[in-house]
Design an enzyme around this catalytic site. Structure first.
Site, PDB file in Angstrom:
ATOM      1  N   CYS A   1      48.557  34.125   9.078  1.00 47.58           N
ATOM      2  CA  CYS A   1      47.236  34.577   9.495  1.00 47.58           C
ATOM      3  C   CYS A   1      46.365  33.310   9.867  1.00 47.58           C
ATOM      4  CB  CYS A   1      46.266  35.180   8.099  1.00 47.58           C
ATOM      5  SG  CYS A   1      44.741  35.799   8.667  1.00 47.58           S
ATOM      6  N   LYS A  61      45.433  46.606   3.620  1.00 48.02           N
ATOM      7  CA  LYS A  61      44.909  45.604   2.831  1.00 48.02           C
ATOM      8  C   LYS A  61      43.255  45.839   3.235  1.00 48.02           C
ATOM      9  CE  LYS A  61      43.912  40.616   3.565  1.00 48.02           C
ATOM     10  NZ  LYS A  61      44.751  39.450   4.163  1.00 48.02           N
ATOM     11  N   ARG A  89      40.184  32.708  -1.425  1.00 50.57           N
ATOM     12  CA  ARG A  89      39.610  31.989  -0.231  1.00 50.57           C
ATOM     13  C   ARG A  89      39.034  30.463  -0.872  1.00 50.57           C
ATOM     14  NH1 ARG A  89      36.155  37.337   2.027  1.00 50.57           N
ATOM     15  NH2 ARG A  89      38.076  38.483   2.539  1.00 50.57           N
ATOM     16  N   GLU A 107      47.627  53.388   8.779  1.00 47.73           N
ATOM     17  CA  GLU A 107      47.899  51.931   8.973  1.00 47.73           C
ATOM     18  C   GLU A 107      49.387  51.759   8.686  1.00 47.73           C
ATOM     19  OE1 GLU A 107      46.846  49.205   9.689  1.00 47.73           O
ATOM     20  OE2 GLU A 107      44.486  49.212   9.962  1.00 47.73           O
ATOM     21  N   LYS A 162      47.244  45.988  -1.005  1.00 50.43           N
ATOM     22  CA  LYS A 162      46.319  45.098  -1.575  1.00 50.43           C
ATOM     23  C   LYS A 162      45.007  45.405  -1.678  1.00 50.43           C
ATOM     24  CE  LYS A 162      45.540  40.909  -0.068  1.00 50.43           C
ATOM     25  NZ  LYS A 162      45.971  39.598   0.796  1.00 50.43           N
TER      26      LYS A 162
HETATM   27  C1  PBG Z   1      44.749  35.543   4.394  1.00 48.83           C
HETATM   28  C2  PBG Z   1      45.015  36.371   3.101  1.00 48.83           C
HETATM   29  C3  PBG Z   1      44.174  36.542   2.187  1.00 48.83           C
HETATM   30  C4  PBG Z   1      44.700  36.780   0.894  1.00 48.83           C
HETATM   31  C5  PBG Z   1      46.017  36.944   1.267  1.00 48.83           C
HETATM   32  N1  PBG Z   1      46.169  36.295   2.625  1.00 48.83           N
HETATM   33  C6  PBG Z   1      42.523  36.581   2.046  1.00 48.83           C
HETATM   34  C7  PBG Z   1      41.628  37.264   2.987  1.00 48.83           C
HETATM   35  O1  PBG Z   1      42.133  38.203   3.578  1.00 48.83           O
HETATM   36  O2  PBG Z   1      40.297  36.704   2.847  1.00 48.83           O
HETATM   37  C8  PBG Z   1      44.281  37.409  -0.272  1.00 48.83           C
HETATM   38  C9  PBG Z   1      45.079  37.170  -1.254  1.00 48.83           C
HETATM   39  C10 PBG Z   1      44.546  37.101  -2.704  1.00 48.83           C
HETATM   40  O3  PBG Z   1      43.264  37.227  -2.819  1.00 48.83           O
HETATM   41  O4  PBG Z   1      45.154  36.815  -3.685  1.00 48.83           O
HETATM   42  N2  PBG Z   1      44.296  36.672   5.511  1.00 48.83           N
END
Ligand code: PBG
Length: 331
Positions: free
Chosen positions: A122, A199, A209, A237, A252
């Site tokens: 990401c 997600k 974050r 999705e 998630k």
């Molecule tokens: C990056 C990402 C996130 C998570 C996993 N990959 C954060 C987001 O989308 O802001 C969240 C994982 C967690 O809260 O444990 N995009």
């Protein structure tokens, strides 16, 4: 006088530990747990994460030892999150071959510990604005197709470094097919895709974050992550990710999505399915346990078991290593 029972004696099958064990429908096993690791190239950032007690950011040089310790508990898979010391507006550090994640993958690969290595893909940890994609010049929009090219490049870099699974988490449309093409074009046919398919735009990512330093400088993630109100859209999705070539689909957060897990397991009975117990789920339980309000071990195992029961084949959890020890009787 014989009495015909007018009710069911369910308790017959609960009367002893032995009979309960014989009939237990689901079991947690260390091999089904994937352990997340935050890895950084910055001495300042290395160390404990206050909103995720027990979780740390590792320096690249420290990671192989931590992964070996995890593997010693029976854990067979890890997922790596890069936390670079330096960010750029275009997130270009993410595709640097000498960047934090490729170096981390290389360290683990050359350490001799035989584990499945997934690499989260990401842009949010790499862009100075903290968004998951490239922004339009006025900053109002995350550009979908322009971001894809970068995602393809990052994925190839991680595959070349030795990743087993590429795990795109940005919810950018076309990601899975872009990655598949990028990997296949360079001969990485056996590198798989663990797709963050469902997600939600969730409040439960807060501690992550902090850990990954990826809070968006402005706005939110609702133009790409799913509305938590939507379950049918979640199915769409997952369907498109499977059609594009995802090897494993993921849901998630996990506990707020047990319905989605069940639906996916029913609609796609043969698809490998992952659940991610996200940072907020972990933090919530840790906080209650620290107050003495919950039994930490029992509540943790119960939450993970619910994910398994709902249909998850594998579970990503910040407590994976500890749970593996509990399960093997060494913790
Ligand atoms: C990056 C990402 C996130 C998570 C996993 N990959 C954060 C987001 O989308 O802001 C969240 C994982 C967690 O809260 O444990 N995009």
């Amino acid at each position: 006088m014989s009495v015909v029972s007018s009710f069911s004696r369910h308790r017959r099958l609960r009367i002893s530990p032995a009979i309960r064990s014989v009939l237990q429908e689901n079991r947690l096993h260390p091999a089904n747990l994937m352990a997340p690791f935050f890895v950084t190239d910055s001495e300042q950032l290395a160390g404990p994460i206050s909103s995720l007690p027990g979780v740390r950011r590792y320096l690249v040089s420290e990671l192989a030892d931590a992964v070996r310790i995890a593997a010693d508990t029976g854990i067979q898979s890890v997922i790596l999150f890069g936390v670079p010391g330096h960010k750029r507006p275009d997130g270009s550090g993410a595709s640097n071959e000498e960047g934090v994640v490729p170096r981390a993958i290389h360290e683990v690969r050359t350490s001799g510990t035989d584990v499945v290595i997934a690499a989260d893909v990401c842009l949010c940890q790499y862009t100075s604005h903290g968004h998951c994609g490239l922004l339009s010049s006025d900053g109002s929009e995350i550009l979908n197709d322009e971001t894809l090219e970068l995602i393809g490049r990052i994925s190839l870099t991680y595959a070349q470094a030795g990743a087993s699974l590429i795990a795109p988490s940005g919810m950018i449309d076309g990601t899975v097919s872009t990655i598949r093409q990028s990997l296949d074009a360079s001969g990485y046919k056996n590198t798989g895709i663990l797709a963050y398919s469902v997600k939600h735009a969730s409040a439960f990512y807060g501690p992550f974050r902090d850990a990954a330093r990826s809070t968006p400088a402005s706005g939110d993630r609702r133009s790409h992550q799913l509305d938590p109100a939507n379950a049918r859209e979640a199915m769409r999705e997952a369907e498109s990710d499977l059609a594009e070539g995802a090897d494993i689909i993921m849901v998630k957060p996990a506990l707020t999505n047990l319905d989605t897990l069940v639906r996916l397991r029913t609609a796609h009975p043969h698809a490998p399915l992952a659940a991610y117990e996200v940072s907020g789920e972990y933090a919530m339980l840790e906080a209650a346990a620290a107050q003495g309000w919950l039994d930490r071990k029992a509540a943790s195992l119960e939450a993970l078991m619910a994910m398994k029961r709902a249909g998850a084949d594998m579970i990503i959890s910040y407590r994976a290593v500890e749970v593996a020890r509990w399960l093997s009787g060494t913790g």
